[in-house]
Design an enzyme around this catalytic site. Structure first.
Site, PDB file in Angstrom:
ATOM      1  N   ASN A 145     -50.172  20.937 -41.380  1.00 56.01           N
ATOM      2  CA  ASN A 145     -51.200  19.926 -41.597  1.00 56.01           C
ATOM      3  C   ASN A 145     -51.332  19.738 -43.100  1.00 56.01           C
ATOM      4  O   ASN A 145     -52.019  20.495 -43.772  1.00 56.01           O
ATOM      5  CB  ASN A 145     -52.516  20.414 -40.975  1.00 56.01           C
ATOM      6  N   ARG A 156     -49.076  17.166 -38.298  1.00 52.85           N
ATOM      7  CA  ARG A 156     -50.215  16.264 -38.127  1.00 52.85           C
ATOM      8  C   ARG A 156     -50.007  15.090 -39.075  1.00 52.85           C
ATOM      9  O   ARG A 156     -49.805  15.283 -40.280  1.00 52.85           O
ATOM     10  CB  ARG A 156     -51.502  16.988 -38.492  1.00 52.85           C
ATOM     11  N   HIS A 185     -59.324  11.715 -35.902  1.00 54.81           N
ATOM     12  CA  HIS A 185     -59.661  12.941 -35.164  1.00 54.81           C
ATOM     13  C   HIS A 185     -59.194  12.857 -33.717  1.00 54.81           C
ATOM     14  O   HIS A 185     -59.727  13.551 -32.843  1.00 54.81           O
ATOM     15  CB  HIS A 185     -61.191  13.207 -35.130  1.00 54.81           C
ATOM     16  N   ARG A 203     -69.149  11.835 -46.962  1.00 52.17           N
ATOM     17  CA  ARG A 203     -68.882  10.411 -46.699  1.00 52.17           C
ATOM     18  C   ARG A 203     -70.095   9.748 -46.077  1.00 52.17           C
ATOM     19  O   ARG A 203     -70.781  10.349 -45.253  1.00 52.17           O
ATOM     20  CB  ARG A 203     -67.700  10.251 -45.740  1.00 52.17           C
ATOM     21  N   GLU A 242     -57.190  21.804 -32.976  1.00 49.86           N
ATOM     22  CA  GLU A 242     -56.209  20.753 -33.216  1.00 49.86           C
ATOM     23  C   GLU A 242     -54.797  21.316 -33.346  1.00 49.86           C
ATOM     24  O   GLU A 242     -53.833  20.708 -32.897  1.00 49.86           O
ATOM     25  CB  GLU A 242     -56.591  19.962 -34.476  1.00 49.86           C
TER      26      GLU A 242
END
Ligand code: ADP
Length: 387
Positions: free
Chosen positions: A14, A79, A168, A229, A372
């Site tokens: 990742n 990923r 996601h 964010r 994940e």
């Protein structure tokens, strides 16, 4: 294991904008053999670039006797953040696939280049192995046009690829399927609202295993309040900042991505610290929490209407799995929507998937840890086995 047994190990990479995370799994029993992270890429005290970060990761694995040259390695899974409209499923990596991921760089300028470097280094180290790209956007490819389109000039949208892609996705897919499992029902039979609340945060509406709406959009900036964010803001705010505040594009970008969200509201982006400050009566921490929770409730209401019938609301990722206070506040007084949290069950800290609603709750409320890397490893192994 004897030398002729089929390899069962999968390395998951990742490559983020400033870090490379890796995990080595043995898919024979889905056990984790190693995991690590190389951080501060391009920063002082870190490695200079992504290629060096991957070399470091490979060296760390080698030191543990788990080097990339191992004959037991079956495949490498990557990923990849943005798959555009082209990639709607895990994809075996070829030169052509890399070119296509490259073409999508304008849609994910911070992420896709890092992903591409990761792929290039891994292919150089093991050109013989199947390598698979698992896209963060893929699970959301089923979102109908009515939810995916922005109501802006159609030609302009088409020209620049402006639509809602969602992110996601690997987590939303994994967690929605695990929730059906937890309820003892087939994924095709349940409607789930997934709240992935980590540093980044997103909600999705999943009908019978198929994603029909999500809170992130063209970029991972839209939707819920996140660590740093903003999530949703009136687009007029950007125009105002440029026109009246004189900010340029990079400044607005930094403001919305790095200096907003919980951090912007109260100076802290970690929900644990916010909880501690709230207990001391800190007003800005309380406000940040309240804005965060209000936005969650708004999406919960919206996605309830999108789905019509909701069987479960599920919380996942760092905040979702660990903050009983956020779960409690997000679902307080929602009995009219069929949601009743059991405060005692909700407050219990536990590692595995669990139900935290009261028996009287028509909608199950669940906490399901996301994984994940495992999801990417499964997708990668499955594709590799077909080679
Ligand atoms: P990422 O999006 O980087 O994968 P995570 O899913 O690990 O992030 O979420 C990280 C966030 O989870 C932290 O910033 C923190 O706000 C939150 N978190 C972690 N542990 C707890 C906890 N015990 N209580 C409340 N929040 C927590």
């Amino acid at each position: 294991m004897n030398g002729t047994a089929a390899p069962t190990r999968v390395l998951v990479l990742n490559s983020g904008s400033s870090s490379v995370k890796y995990q080595l799994l043995d898919m024979a029993d889905e056990s984790r053999l190693a995991s690590g992270v190389v951080e501060r890429i391009g920063e002082e005290g870190g490695v200079p670039d992504h290629a060096a970060a991957l070399d470091r990761a490979a060296a760390e694995l080698r030191e543990r006797g788990l080097g990339l040259d191992s004959p037991q390695l079956a495949a490498i899974g990557h990923r990849v953040v943005h798959g555009g409209t082209r990639f709607t499923a895990p994809t075996l990596i070829t030169d052509e696939v890399v070119d296509e991921i490259e073409r999508l760089v304008p849609l994910a300028p911070l992420h896709n280049p890092a992903n591409i470097t990761g792929i290039a280094v891994a292919r150089r180290l093991r050109p013989d192995l199947p390598q698979v790209a698992v896209f963060d956007t893929a699970f959301h490819a089923t979102i109908p046009e009515a939810a995916a389109r922005y109501a802006i000039d159609a030609e302009t949208a088409e020209k620049y690829g402006i639509r809602r892609y969602g992110f996601h996705g690997t987590s939303h897919a994994f967690v929605s399927a695990a929730t059906a499992d937890l309820l003892g029902r087939a994924p095709g039979d349940v409607n789930v609202i997934v709240l992935h609340l980590g540093n980044g945060a997103s909600a999705s509406a999943v009908r019978g295993g198929v994603c029909v709406d999500t809170s992130m959009g063209l970029t991972p900036l839209e939707g819920l309040v996140m660590g740093t964010r903003s999530g949703d803001v009136d687009p007029g705010v950007l125009l105002h900042l440029e026109r009246v505040g004189g900010l340029d594009t990079d400044e607005v970008d930094r403001l919305l991505n790095k200096r907003s969200g919980l951090l912007g509201l109260c100076g802290a982006n970690d929900m644990r610290e916010i909880g501690r400050r709230m207990a001391e009566g800190d007003e800005s921490a309380q406000l940040a929490f309240d804005v965060y929770v209000h936005r969650l409730r708004r999406y919960l209401g919206a996605f309830t209407a999108v789905l019509g019938r909701v069987d479960a609301v599920v919380f996942t990722a760092g905040v979702g799995e660990n903050s009983a206070a956020v779960r409690e506040a997000a679902l307080r007084d929602l009995e009219p929507l069929g949601i009743v949290v059991d405060s005692v069950r909700n407050a219990v800290r536990a590692a595995g998937p669990r139900i935290v609603s009261a028996p009287s709750s028509r909608v199950a409320v669940a906490v399901v840890p996301t994984d994940e890397e495992l999801a990417i490893a499964r997708d990668t192994y499955e594709l590799a086995l077909r080679q």
